[in-house]
Motif scaffolding. Sequence first.
Motif, PDB file in Angstrom:
ATOM      1  N   ILE A 122     -16.743  49.672  10.771  1.00  0.00           N
ATOM      2  CA  ILE A 122     -15.610  50.230  11.497  1.00  0.00           C
ATOM      3  C   ILE A 122     -14.894  49.163  12.326  1.00  0.00           C
ATOM      4  CG2 ILE A 122     -16.964  51.066  13.477  1.00  0.00           C
ATOM      5  CD1 ILE A 122     -13.922  52.815  11.863  1.00  0.00           C
ATOM      6  N   ASP A 123     -15.627  48.264  12.956  1.00  0.00           N
ATOM      7  CA  ASP A 123     -14.983  47.218  13.756  1.00  0.00           C
ATOM      8  C   ASP A 123     -14.131  46.291  12.889  1.00  0.00           C
ATOM      9  OD1 ASP A 123     -15.884  47.995  16.322  1.00  0.00           O
ATOM     10  OD2 ASP A 123     -17.823  47.042  15.958  1.00  0.00           O
ATOM     11  N   ALA A 124     -14.608  45.981  11.695  1.00  0.00           N
ATOM     12  CA  ALA A 124     -13.838  45.118  10.785  1.00  0.00           C
ATOM     13  C   ALA A 124     -12.559  45.823  10.345  1.00  0.00           C
ATOM     14  CB  ALA A 124     -14.678  44.733   9.574  1.00  0.00           C
ATOM     15  N   LEU A 125     -12.651  47.103  10.074  1.00  0.00           N
ATOM     16  CA  LEU A 125     -11.456  47.854   9.676  1.00  0.00           C
ATOM     17  C   LEU A 125     -10.475  47.977  10.840  1.00  0.00           C
ATOM     18  CD1 LEU A 125     -13.178  50.567   7.487  1.00  0.00           C
ATOM     19  CD2 LEU A 125     -11.645  48.763   6.679  1.00  0.00           C
ATOM     20  N   ILE A 126     -10.986  48.241  12.023  1.00  0.00           N
ATOM     21  CA  ILE A 126     -10.123  48.345  13.206  1.00  0.00           C
ATOM     22  C   ILE A 126      -9.426  47.007  13.463  1.00  0.00           C
ATOM     23  CG2 ILE A 126     -10.126  48.609  15.723  1.00  0.00           C
ATOM     24  CD1 ILE A 126     -12.380  50.738  15.278  1.00  0.00           C
ATOM     25  N   ALA A 127     -10.165  45.931  13.384  1.00  0.00           N
ATOM     26  CA  ALA A 127      -9.587  44.605  13.620  1.00  0.00           C
ATOM     27  C   ALA A 127      -8.477  44.269  12.627  1.00  0.00           C
ATOM     28  CB  ALA A 127     -10.683  43.540  13.559  1.00  0.00           C
ATOM     29  N   ASN A 128      -8.498  44.934  11.477  1.00  0.00           N
ATOM     30  CA  ASN A 128      -7.512  44.656  10.436  1.00  0.00           C
ATOM     31  C   ASN A 128      -6.507  45.793  10.240  1.00  0.00           C
ATOM     32  OD1 ASN A 128      -8.280  41.956   9.206  1.00  0.00           O
ATOM     33  ND2 ASN A 128     -10.242  43.002   9.350  1.00  0.00           N
ATOM     34  N   LEU A 129      -6.315  46.598  11.276  1.00  0.00           N
ATOM     35  CA  LEU A 129      -5.348  47.691  11.180  1.00  0.00           C
ATOM     36  C   LEU A 129      -3.933  47.191  10.886  1.00  0.00           C
ATOM     37  CD1 LEU A 129      -6.352  50.300  13.911  1.00  0.00           C
ATOM     38  CD2 LEU A 129      -6.410  50.563  11.428  1.00  0.00           C
ATOM     39  N   ALA A 130      -3.582  46.007  11.361  1.00  0.00           N
ATOM     40  CA  ALA A 130      -2.243  45.473  11.076  1.00  0.00           C
ATOM     41  C   ALA A 130      -2.064  45.236   9.579  1.00  0.00           C
ATOM     42  CB  ALA A 130      -1.996  44.185  11.863  1.00  0.00           C
ATOM     43  N   ILE A 131      -3.109  44.773   8.918  1.00  0.00           N
ATOM     44  CA  ILE A 131      -3.028  44.578   7.459  1.00  0.00           C
ATOM     45  C   ILE A 131      -2.994  45.933   6.766  1.00  0.00           C
ATOM     46  CG2 ILE A 131      -4.141  43.607   5.411  1.00  0.00           C
ATOM     47  CD1 ILE A 131      -5.438  41.515   7.277  1.00  0.00           C
ATOM     48  N   ARG A 174      -4.288  48.682  19.600  1.00  0.00           N
ATOM     49  CA  ARG A 174      -4.024  49.873  20.411  1.00  0.00           C
ATOM     50  C   ARG A 174      -2.640  50.444  20.103  1.00  0.00           C
ATOM     51  NH1 ARG A 174      -6.516  47.082  25.067  1.00  0.00           N
ATOM     52  NH2 ARG A 174      -4.410  46.792  25.853  1.00  0.00           N
ATOM     53  N   PHE A 175      -1.665  49.581  19.923  1.00  0.00           N
ATOM     54  CA  PHE A 175      -0.311  50.025  19.603  1.00  0.00           C
ATOM     55  C   PHE A 175      -0.281  50.737  18.246  1.00  0.00           C
ATOM     56  CE2 PHE A 175       3.853  49.325  17.650  1.00  0.00           C
ATOM     57  CZ  PHE A 175       4.666  49.959  18.578  1.00  0.00           C
ATOM     58  N   ILE A 176      -0.947  50.157  17.253  1.00  0.00           N
ATOM     59  CA  ILE A 176      -0.977  50.771  15.916  1.00  0.00           C
ATOM     60  C   ILE A 176      -1.653  52.137  15.980  1.00  0.00           C
ATOM     61  CG2 ILE A 176      -1.963  50.583  13.594  1.00  0.00           C
ATOM     62  CD1 ILE A 176      -1.563  47.499  13.884  1.00  0.00           C
ATOM     63  N   ILE A 177      -2.751  52.223  16.705  1.00  0.00           N
ATOM     64  CA  ILE A 177      -3.466  53.500  16.833  1.00  0.00           C
ATOM     65  C   ILE A 177      -2.571  54.527  17.521  1.00  0.00           C
ATOM     66  CG2 ILE A 177      -5.395  54.672  17.980  1.00  0.00           C
ATOM     67  CD1 ILE A 177      -7.022  52.054  17.510  1.00  0.00           C
ATOM     68  N   ALA A 178      -1.992  54.157  18.638  1.00  0.00           N
ATOM     69  CA  ALA A 178      -1.147  55.083  19.394  1.00  0.00           C
ATOM     70  C   ALA A 178       0.050  55.532  18.538  1.00  0.00           C
ATOM     71  CB  ALA A 178      -0.665  54.427  20.685  1.00  0.00           C
ATOM     72  N   ARG A 179       0.643  54.597  17.858  1.00  0.00           N
ATOM     73  CA  ARG A 179       1.813  54.923  17.019  1.00  0.00           C
ATOM     74  C   ARG A 179       1.427  55.883  15.898  1.00  0.00           C
ATOM     75  NH1 ARG A 179       7.150  52.086  16.506  1.00  0.00           N
ATOM     76  NH2 ARG A 179       8.013  53.382  14.875  1.00  0.00           N
TER      77      ARG A 179
END
Length: 183
Positions: A122-131, A174-179
Amino acid sequence: LIPFLRDSEPEIQQAVCNVIVLLFDKIDSKQGYYDMLKYCEISLSDLGYYQRLFSPEKFLTLLAVASFNSNGFLRERAVAELGKSGNGRAVPFILYRLADWVGQVRQCALIEIEKFRQQQFIDALIANLAIIKWLKQVERTNLTAVFGNLMKFVLVENRQYITNNFKSFSDTVRFIIARHITE
């Protein structure tokens, strides 16, 4: 530098690999990866050689390098090996290949990224949310479903983890999640 990985002297092989890893870690953008790595002189047979010769962490970096090669067969093999690695560091390079111009490479990346839809990554996926977000913008193929599935896994199936750790994420994440939540 890549040809020196096959030097007859083990000390040179290891030193060159260390330099490649160091330089690779300095690349900070998708375009930087493409520009720097697409013409590296790596062959399919080199991957097995590298796996036997170098540590798993160094081999992972060499696989990431190979995943940007101009040879589609090599990219496909690199993605398959990245998937087998079980290492969260492989995630961004598999994600990039979901937008590959070769269908077989994209299909391989689809299969391999599923292996990382587990709590331990999950941390690896979260870290790559921009991709992951970038996948939605790819015009070569429709990756909307892939984007949706990955976002559902990260934000819905792991909502409690996201809530508990939200403050520890980077501003971009955080911005990607909130958006995404407000859409």
